[in-house]
Design a protein around this motif. Structure first.
Motif, PDB file in Angstrom:
ATOM      1  N   THR A  76       0.858  -1.176   0.000  1.00  0.00           N
ATOM      2  CA  THR A  76       0.000   0.000   0.000  1.00  0.00           C
ATOM      3  C   THR A  76       0.897   1.229   0.000  1.00  0.00           C
ATOM      4  N   ASP A  77       0.698   2.078  -0.991  1.00  0.00           N
ATOM      5  CA  ASP A  77       1.525   3.275  -1.114  1.00  0.00           C
ATOM      6  C   ASP A  77       1.146   4.315  -0.065  1.00  0.00           C
ATOM      7  N   PRO A  78       2.028   5.297   0.139  1.00  0.00           N
ATOM      8  CA  PRO A  78       1.711   6.349   1.112  1.00  0.00           C
ATOM      9  C   PRO A  78       0.390   7.068   0.783  1.00  0.00           C
ATOM     10  N   ASP A  79      -0.033   7.055  -0.485  1.00  0.00           N
ATOM     11  CA  ASP A  79      -1.308   7.702  -0.824  1.00  0.00           C
ATOM     12  C   ASP A  79      -2.491   6.736  -0.709  1.00  0.00           C
ATOM     13  N   GLY A  80      -2.228   5.518  -0.212  1.00  0.00           N
ATOM     14  CA  GLY A  80      -3.308   4.556   0.011  1.00  0.00           C
ATOM     15  C   GLY A  80      -3.584   3.630  -1.163  1.00  0.00           C
ATOM     16  N   HIS A  85      -2.623  10.460 -22.200  1.00  0.00           N
ATOM     17  CA  HIS A  85      -1.766  10.686 -21.036  1.00  0.00           C
ATOM     18  C   HIS A  85      -0.722   9.561 -20.883  1.00  0.00           C
ATOM     19  N   GLU A  86      -1.186   8.328 -20.850  1.00  0.00           N
ATOM     20  CA  GLU A  86      -0.254   7.212 -20.601  1.00  0.00           C
ATOM     21  C   GLU A  86       0.743   7.050 -21.739  1.00  0.00           C
ATOM     22  N   ASN A  87       0.313   7.329 -22.955  1.00  0.00           N
ATOM     23  CA  ASN A  87       1.261   7.214 -24.065  1.00  0.00           C
ATOM     24  C   ASN A  87       2.221   8.390 -24.124  1.00  0.00           C
ATOM     25  N   VAL A 115       0.624  18.214  -8.559  1.00  0.00           N
ATOM     26  CA  VAL A 115       1.666  17.672  -9.438  1.00  0.00           C
ATOM     27  C   VAL A 115       1.150  17.595 -10.876  1.00  0.00           C
ATOM     28  N   TYR A 116      -0.060  17.084 -11.050  1.00  0.00           N
ATOM     29  CA  TYR A 116      -0.623  16.917 -12.393  1.00  0.00           C
ATOM     30  C   TYR A 116      -1.041  18.264 -12.982  1.00  0.00           C
ATOM     31  N   ALA A 117      -1.949  18.941 -12.285  1.00  0.00           N
ATOM     32  CA  ALA A 117      -2.585  20.124 -12.887  1.00  0.00           C
ATOM     33  C   ALA A 117      -1.698  21.362 -12.810  1.00  0.00           C
ATOM     34  N   GLY A 158       3.891  -1.049 -10.969  1.00  0.00           N
ATOM     35  CA  GLY A 158       4.816  -0.882  -9.848  1.00  0.00           C
ATOM     36  C   GLY A 158       5.202   0.525  -9.449  1.00  0.00           C
ATOM     37  N   GLU A 159       4.373   1.520  -9.771  1.00  0.00           N
ATOM     38  CA  GLU A 159       4.774   2.890  -9.416  1.00  0.00           C
ATOM     39  C   GLU A 159       4.141   3.332  -8.107  1.00  0.00           C
ATOM     40  N   PRO A 160       4.896   3.793  -7.141  1.00  0.00           N
ATOM     41  CA  PRO A 160       6.352   3.966  -7.205  1.00  0.00           C
ATOM     42  C   PRO A 160       7.160   2.795  -6.645  1.00  0.00           C
TER      43      PRO A 160
HETATM   44  N1  ARG Z   1       1.715   7.380 -13.227  1.00  0.00           N
HETATM   45  C1  ARG Z   1       0.322   7.005 -13.148  1.00  0.00           C
HETATM   46  C2  ARG Z   1      -0.400   7.980 -14.074  1.00  0.00           C
HETATM   47  O1  ARG Z   1      -0.445   7.777 -15.231  1.00  0.00           O
HETATM   48  C3  ARG Z   1      -0.241   7.045 -11.769  1.00  0.00           C
HETATM   49  C4  ARG Z   1       0.257   6.003 -10.832  1.00  0.00           C
HETATM   50  C5  ARG Z   1      -0.420   6.114  -9.515  1.00  0.00           C
HETATM   51  N2  ARG Z   1       0.127   5.217  -8.584  1.00  0.00           N
HETATM   52  C6  ARG Z   1      -0.146   5.245  -7.297  1.00  0.00           C
HETATM   53  N3  ARG Z   1       0.438   4.407  -6.542  1.00  0.00           N
HETATM   54  N4  ARG Z   1      -0.985   6.117  -6.797  1.00  0.00           N
HETATM   55  O2  ARG Z   1      -0.747   9.058 -13.728  1.00  0.00           O
END
Ligand code: ARG
Ligand code: ZN
Length: 475
Positions: A153-157, A328-330, A405-407, A173-175
């Motif tokens: 479980t990541d720090p963001d849940g 986005h993913e590409n 981070v995103y926006a 596997g991110e992160p």
């Molecule tokens: N990098 C991914 C994206 O396309 C998000 C990964 C989110 N992972 C997580 N453990 N919250 O935005």
């Protein structure tokens, strides 16, 4: 300096000196030991690469050039049998080094064919080879392991790693999830080539990165062989397993596409996946040539996951993606996968860029202009989550996938575009992808490159948009 301050300083000095006297004896003993023992500190690989957000991620003292992963997954019992062969090079003398592996049982470990001592310590697999490795030495580690992989479980849940589904596993596997299914030097600073050999019950498909070398069925089991020759960070590896409908073709640019789709998501996914070649062509026009020979999509049904991931060459989606998510993913294939982070703190270089690609796509396909998207976001109140922390300094691993981070990361790029003009802006994006292709990039390098390509001084702009707390004022 005020007299008061000077007095306080003097007091501190006195205390320090007294401590120094008390410490003299142990220090002397330690010095003697260091001089005497060849196994003293300096020859053990560190347990992390020094990332402040994930201090145990990756390991010091060696670089893995290639991973050969042989996996067998029984979808019914959820049991994984694995062998990982790591071809590595020592970057210092090593009497001991670590790998990252969480859970699972290691039954055998060899270094250059000779069994080595190992112990487990949380996510560290601590290896003591029979003979010390010298700096610059190439060596090979083989780890045999098995068990029921469990996501972390990541720090963001979020769940992360090997995430079981009703017909297989969603593997992302991110992160930090790579360590849930193979032993690795698991930090984006480290990139390697990969071979996968994955055996699953007949009727299931195992999808990894790169090109499919072949598949063979015998005795009710199918083995899929995948190869990723381009450098890849461990978090971008996948071995997603399920009942999939497979579609394969080659694009006009010669890119080999492999789409694997859960049949329950097929209707919703079809119109979006149909656009993949045109999205890749559009992105190639904007960002420069697509960095890989292979592409595609893995559309799973994984209701507990809650995210998609830009797994290298072939993003993985937890359900049928919308077009923006596909874009986005590409876009991450250029920004994040080909050009990788050296520290998670720079995550806006991935997420801000991929988000801005969505804005650009809308702008050029009959949707809102990037300016309009920016304005809508800018209109939010200063108390909005968007302004909770600056994208260039999210502060902790819990914040790396947050809205700022995103926006706001994308807003920073939009501000850059306005400051330098479209021509210079797109030149900057292409130069960034080209100059760091297959490698790494830092925020400081991006700022420098932007200034070089535009001939403008931009430190103020980036300071405001990436590093300043709170909602920036308008100029
Ligand atoms: N990098 C991914 C994206 O396309 C998000 C990964 C989110 N992972 C997580 N453990 N919250 O935005
Ligand atoms: Zn992203």
């Amino acid at each position: 300096m005020t007299p008061l301050r000077r007095q306080a300083d003097r007091r501190r000095t006195t205390v320090l000196r007294r401590e120094a006297v008390l410490a003299t004896v142990p220090v002397a003993v330690a010095a003697l030991l260091a001089a005497a023992g060849p196994a003293a500190a300096g020859t053990t690989g560190s347990s992390g690469v020094g990332d402040p957000y994930f201090p145990l991620q990756g390991n010091g003292g060696y670089h893995v050039r290639h991973y050969g992963l042989t996996l067998r997954y029984d979808t019914a019992s959820r049991h994984l049998d694995g062998t990982a062969v790591l071809s590595a090079r020592a970057t210092q003398k090593l009497t001991r080094f670590d790998l990252d592996l969480k859970g699972l049982k290691v039954t055998r470990l060899t270094v250059d064919g000779t069994t080595a001592d190992f112990r487990r310590d949380g996510q560290e697999l601590v290896v003591t080879p029979r003979r010390a490795l010298h700096e610059g030495q190439d060596f090979c580690v083989e780890v045999t392991y098995h068990g029921t992989p469990k996501p972390v479980t990541d720090p963001d849940g979020s769940p992360d790693g090997w995430i079981p589904t009703d017909d297989g596993a969603f593997v992302a596997g991110e992160p930090q999830g790579a360590m849930t299914w193979f032993p690795a030097n698991s930090h984006p600073k480290e990139k390697s080539s990969y071979d996968f050999r994955i055996t699953v019950p007949q009727g299931r498909t195992a999808v990894a990165n790169g090109v499919l070398l072949g598949q063979r069925t015998a005795h009710g089991q199918t083995t899929y062989r995948w190869r990723q020759t381009a450098p890849m960070a461990a978090y971008l590896a996948t071995a997603t397993i399920g009942k999939f409908k497979v579609e394969r073709y080659t694009t006009r640019d010669g890119i080999q596409v492999y789409n694997a789709v859960d049949p329950r998501e097929a209707n919703a996914a079809a119109p979006v996946l149909k656009k993949l070649p045109s999205v890749l062509e559009w992105e190639s026009r904007l960002f420069g040539p697509y960095p890989y020979r292979a592409a595609g999509s893995i559309v799973d049904r994984a209701p507990d996951v809650g995210f998609a991931l830009e797994t290298q060459t072939r993003p993985v989606y937890d359900s049928a993606p919308d077009l923006s998510t596909l874009v986005h993913e590409n876009a991450h294939q250029w920004f994040g996968d080909s050009v990788s982070l050296t520290t998670w703190k720079d995550i806006w270089l991935n997420e801000g860029f991929a988000t801005y690609a969505e804005w650009l796509y809308q702008e050029q396909h009959g949707g809102d202009s990037a300016q309009k998207t920016f304005d809508k976001l800018y209109a939010t109140r200063a108390s909005d989550d968007l302004w909770a922390y600056p994208p260039g300094n999210p502060g902790s691993g819990a914040n790396i996938f947050g809205t700022p981070v995103y926006a706001r990361g994308a807003m920073a790029l939009h501000e850059l575009r306005k400051a330098v003009g479209d021509q210079a802006f797109f030149r900057i994006l292409r130069a960034w992808a080209a100059e760091h292709r297959g490698g790494h990039g830092t925020t400081a390098q991006f700022v420098q490159l932007s200034e070089r390509e535009s001939g403008k001084q931009l430190d103020g702009l980036f300071r405001t948009w990436l590093y300043t707390q709170g909602k920036p004022g308008t100029a």
